[in-house]
Design a protein around this motif. Structure first.
Motif, PDB file in Angstrom:
ATOM      1  N   HIS A  33     -40.547  20.377  18.834  1.00 48.67           N
ATOM      2  CA  HIS A  33     -41.395  20.572  17.656  1.00 48.67           C
ATOM      3  C   HIS A  33     -40.698  20.006  16.422  1.00 48.67           C
ATOM      4  O   HIS A  33     -39.519  20.261  16.186  1.00 48.67           O
ATOM      5  CB  HIS A  33     -41.664  22.069  17.455  1.00 48.67           C
ATOM      6  N   SER A  35     -40.372  19.832  12.338  1.00 47.66           N
ATOM      7  CA  SER A  35     -40.690  20.624  11.144  1.00 47.66           C
ATOM      8  C   SER A  35     -39.660  20.357  10.061  1.00 47.66           C
ATOM      9  O   SER A  35     -38.457  20.340  10.322  1.00 47.66           O
ATOM     10  CB  SER A  35     -40.704  22.116  11.471  1.00 47.66           C
ATOM     11  N   GLU A  36     -40.139  20.167   8.832  1.00 41.70           N
ATOM     12  CA  GLU A  36     -39.254  19.949   7.693  1.00 41.70           C
ATOM     13  C   GLU A  36     -39.189  21.182   6.790  1.00 41.70           C
ATOM     14  O   GLU A  36     -38.651  21.128   5.688  1.00 41.70           O
ATOM     15  CB  GLU A  36     -39.740  18.739   6.877  1.00 41.70           C
ATOM     16  N   LEU A  37     -39.741  22.287   7.249  1.00 42.50           N
ATOM     17  CA  LEU A  37     -39.700  23.512   6.453  1.00 42.50           C
ATOM     18  C   LEU A  37     -38.263  24.001   6.319  1.00 42.50           C
ATOM     19  O   LEU A  37     -37.463  23.914   7.243  1.00 42.50           O
ATOM     20  CB  LEU A  37     -40.551  24.606   7.111  1.00 42.50           C
ATOM     21  N   ILE A  38     -37.942  24.550   5.126  1.00 36.81           N
ATOM     22  CA  ILE A  38     -36.622  25.125   4.919  1.00 36.81           C
ATOM     23  C   ILE A  38     -36.435  26.345   5.821  1.00 36.81           C
ATOM     24  O   ILE A  38     -35.328  26.614   6.299  1.00 36.81           O
ATOM     25  CB  ILE A  38     -36.436  25.519   3.440  1.00 36.81           C
ATOM     26  N   ASP A  39     -37.543  27.057   6.088  1.00 37.61           N
ATOM     27  CA  ASP A  39     -37.478  28.219   6.988  1.00 37.61           C
ATOM     28  C   ASP A  39     -38.594  28.109   8.026  1.00 37.61           C
ATOM     29  O   ASP A  39     -39.692  28.651   7.853  1.00 37.61           O
ATOM     30  CB  ASP A  39     -37.620  29.520   6.201  1.00 37.61           C
ATOM     31  N   PRO A  40     -38.351  27.413   9.136  1.00 37.83           N
ATOM     32  CA  PRO A  40     -39.383  27.272  10.173  1.00 37.83           C
ATOM     33  C   PRO A  40     -39.436  28.462  11.144  1.00 37.83           C
ATOM     34  O   PRO A  40     -40.259  28.470  12.058  1.00 37.83           O
ATOM     35  CB  PRO A  40     -38.944  26.004  10.902  1.00 37.83           C
ATOM     36  N   TYR A  43     -42.517  30.215  12.668  1.00 37.79           N
ATOM     37  CA  TYR A  43     -43.381  29.403  13.529  1.00 37.79           C
ATOM     38  C   TYR A  43     -42.721  29.065  14.871  1.00 37.79           C
ATOM     39  O   TYR A  43     -43.268  28.283  15.639  1.00 37.79           O
ATOM     40  CB  TYR A  43     -43.768  28.110  12.797  1.00 37.79           C
ATOM     41  N   ILE A  52     -35.745  17.297  13.079  1.00 35.17           N
ATOM     42  CA  ILE A  52     -35.802  17.243  11.618  1.00 35.17           C
ATOM     43  C   ILE A  52     -35.274  15.887  11.111  1.00 35.17           C
ATOM     44  O   ILE A  52     -34.511  15.199  11.800  1.00 35.17           O
ATOM     45  CB  ILE A  52     -34.980  18.367  10.973  1.00 35.17           C
ATOM     46  N   LYS A  56     -36.301  18.110   3.219  1.00 37.62           N
ATOM     47  CA  LYS A  56     -36.168  19.129   2.173  1.00 37.62           C
ATOM     48  C   LYS A  56     -34.833  19.850   2.235  1.00 37.62           C
ATOM     49  O   LYS A  56     -34.442  20.507   1.267  1.00 37.62           O
ATOM     50  CB  LYS A  56     -37.311  20.143   2.293  1.00 37.62           C
ATOM     51  N   LEU A  57     -34.165  19.780   3.368  1.00 37.32           N
ATOM     52  CA  LEU A  57     -32.879  20.452   3.517  1.00 37.32           C
ATOM     53  C   LEU A  57     -31.755  19.577   2.944  1.00 37.32           C
ATOM     54  O   LEU A  57     -31.674  18.384   3.265  1.00 37.32           O
ATOM     55  CB  LEU A  57     -32.602  20.740   5.000  1.00 37.32           C
ATOM     56  N   TYR A  68     -29.159  27.693   7.269  1.00 37.04           N
ATOM     57  CA  TYR A  68     -30.302  27.135   7.997  1.00 37.04           C
ATOM     58  C   TYR A  68     -30.049  27.158   9.512  1.00 37.04           C
ATOM     59  O   TYR A  68     -30.900  27.615  10.300  1.00 37.04           O
ATOM     60  CB  TYR A  68     -30.553  25.708   7.524  1.00 37.04           C
TER      61      TYR A  68
END
Length: 558
Positions: A33, A35-40, A43, A52, A56-57, A68
């Motif tokens: 999967h 994801s570029e979210l700081i807190d994935p 999900y 990644i 954003k990190l 992280y």
């Protein structure tokens, strides 16, 4: 085999490199999967390879990167794939250090390898693994079906199932006893699960549970067999690890096949029940020839040899002897008794005719057969748990049902079709004695053999005796004579005046006078044999409490 990080690294088209966590590449990968979210973490489900680019990190910030990596590792992410040459020309050292600290595999993804290629590789591997599992499951189903249709039946099926699971398998019947197991040593292992099997059987089928045993290091799963209110049996399987997809297919197939072989159709059961009731009705009506004709092959063998009649019924709590319900534990009242006898008969292939009759259960069992032994064992176990003293085969036992009742059982003497009605009366008499004495199972031989005197211990008999003799005792209490002792001596000597007078140390004319007074006080004639019988039994019923058997000689001729 499940797809792992190692298989992705070895995938020549992906060109992945290992940057950290080399020792944990054998972990299975459930999905890939991006994801570029700081807190994935919200999900994630666990088992993912997270891809990644660090859009954003701040991957060069040691503290942010360490936080992280720690969060995703704790969420169950099994690996981190970093795209090299997208947002960072190289792999930041802070990211490598953070992954190494957590022991999280970090894979370098070259710029020419798109994330979708990795996702497709994982997806294809997962699909292939599922296909292999389904194919193996169908093959196991075919193999188990052939085993179930073979001559060895459940035994061969269990052997094939154990081989598919790389473990062991056992079949328990409705009473909880181990019927078959594979390998052979598994029977001892399954026997230790009796309480767990019992609890599962009380739940409506289908039901399952996973149990553990301090003495075993395997994982044991129990599956109930049947579709009715009570399970017809339980399948137990033991493996070193949780069941995979293929193993789960095999177990489900085994449950279906064993259910078909252990639980007959409802229509067939109803037909057999009606046939059994008809055979029993003809036997009790004195029509043995008609009963044989109707019994056919199903019950004919039972009528060709001596059989016994069992009559069982629940005893309400208010009729139980003090303390009987406390601690008395049975395998389930009338249902448990019926299951125990039915299972024993099925194991040995002997015929059994059981007919529910209102709140009662009437059963014809082969004399000396497995079902009769199971009835005795059921009773003995319940009585032992209640703190009683179980006796030899066919003796007493009581068990609590779920309604707070105990079970009382009467057993006839061995008989044949011509005397079935008489045997039924014997069983009813034995049942009556069992309830009156606070017992649970009484054989007719116990009632018929020996002296009748133990039957006089009944409270109702003693009350009758006290009432019959009360006037004589009141007369004696005034000091005007010893009519009770005189009556006892006279009856013990069969009405012989001289002998009875000698026993009492009085003149025979004195004894004659006393007997006339007895007749006057009671208003009954001693010339009546029934009167003499009642008076003698009344004296015997009260002699224990008086501590005096009184008189010499034997019982009178009535």
């Amino acid at each position: 085999m499940p797809h792992t990080l190692a298989s992705l690294v070895n995938h020549t088209a992906l060109k992945l490199t290992v940057l950290a966590g080399e020792g944990r590449l054998d972990v299975p990968v459930r999905w890939a999967h991006a994801s570029e979210l700081i807190d994935p973490v919200p999900y994630m489900e666990g088992g993912e390879l997270l891809l990644i680019t660090a859009l954003k990190l701040d991957a060069e910030d040691a503290e942010a990167t360490r936080s992280y990596v720690r969060r995703i590792a704790e969420a169950g992410v099994v690996g981190l794939g970093f795209a090299v040459g997208v947002n960072y020309e190289g792999v930041p050292a802070a990211l490598v250090e953070a992954a190494a600290e957590q022991g999280l595999p970090l894979l370098g993804v070259p710029r020419r390898t798109p994330f979708i290629a990795i996702s497709k590789a994982v997806s294809a591997a997962v699909a292939a693994d599922q296909y292999r599992a389904v194919t193996a499951g169908f093959e196991a189903q075919r193999e188990l079906t052939r085993a179930a249709l073979g001559a060895e039946g459940p035994a061969e099926l269990l052997a094939r199932l154990a081989a598919h699971l790389d473990g062991w398998a056992a079949l328990c019947d409705a009473s909880g006893a181990v019927v078959a197991a594979a390998p052979d040593w598994a029977a001892r292992r399954a026997a230790r699960l009796a309480e767990d099997v019992g609890r599962l059987r009380e739940r409506p089928a289908p039901a399952s549970s996973v149990v553990s045993d301090a003495e075993g290091d395997d994982r044991v799963e129990l599956q109930s067999l049947g579709t009715g209110r009570r399970a017809r049996g339980v399948l137990a399987v033991g493996t070193a690890a949780p069941l995979g997809t293929a193993e789960r297919y095999a177990v489900h197939s085994a449950v279906a096949l064993l259910t078909l072989t252990t639980e007959r159709s409802r229509a067939l059961q109803d037909a057999e029940a009606r046939l059994g009731a008809a055979v029993l009705k003809m036997l009790l009506a004195g029509e043995p020839d008609h009963a044989r004709a109707v019994a056919g092959r199903l019950y004919g063998g039972l009528l060709d040899a001596p059989f016994r009649v069992v009559v069982a019924e629940p005893v309400p709590a208010e009729e139980q002897s003090p303390g009987a319900a406390e601690g008395a534990v049975s395998p389930g009242g009338l249902d448990g008794l019926a299951d125990a006898m039915d299972s024993a008969a099925a194991r040995t292939g002997e015929a059994l005719l059981a007919v529910p009759d209102g709140g009662r259960l009437i059963v014809l069992v082969a004399d000396g057969g497995a079902a009769a032994d199971a009835c005795a064992a059921y009773a003995a176990e319940a009585e032992a748990r209640a703190g009683g003293q179980p006796r030899a085969r066919g003796r007493a036992g009581r068990g609590e049902s779920g309604r707070g009742e105990t079970v009382a059982v009467g057993l006839s003497a061995p008989t044949g079709p011509m005397a079935a009605a008489h045997a039924y009366r014997q069983a009813e008499q034995a049942l009556s004695v069992a309830r009156r004495r606070g017992r649970a199972l009484v054989e007719h031989e116990d009632v018929a053999a020996g002296s009748v005197l133990p039957l006089l211990a009944d409270d109702a008999v003693r009350a009758f005796a006290d009432g019959l003799l009360r006037a004589l005792r009141e007369h004696d209490a005034t000091g005007r004579g010893d009519l009770v002792a005189s009556l006892r001596a006279w009856l013990a000597r069969h009405g012989q005046w001289d002998a009875a007078a000698a026993d009492l140390g009085v003149h025979r004319h004195t004894l004659r006078y006393r007997m006339r007074r007895v007749e006057e006080i009671l208003g009954r004639s001693l010339d009546d044999a029934d009167v003499r019988m009642e008076l003698w039994l009344a004296l015997k019923a009260t002699s224990t409490s008086e501590g005096n058997e009184g008189g010499a000689g034997s019982s009178p001729s009535l």
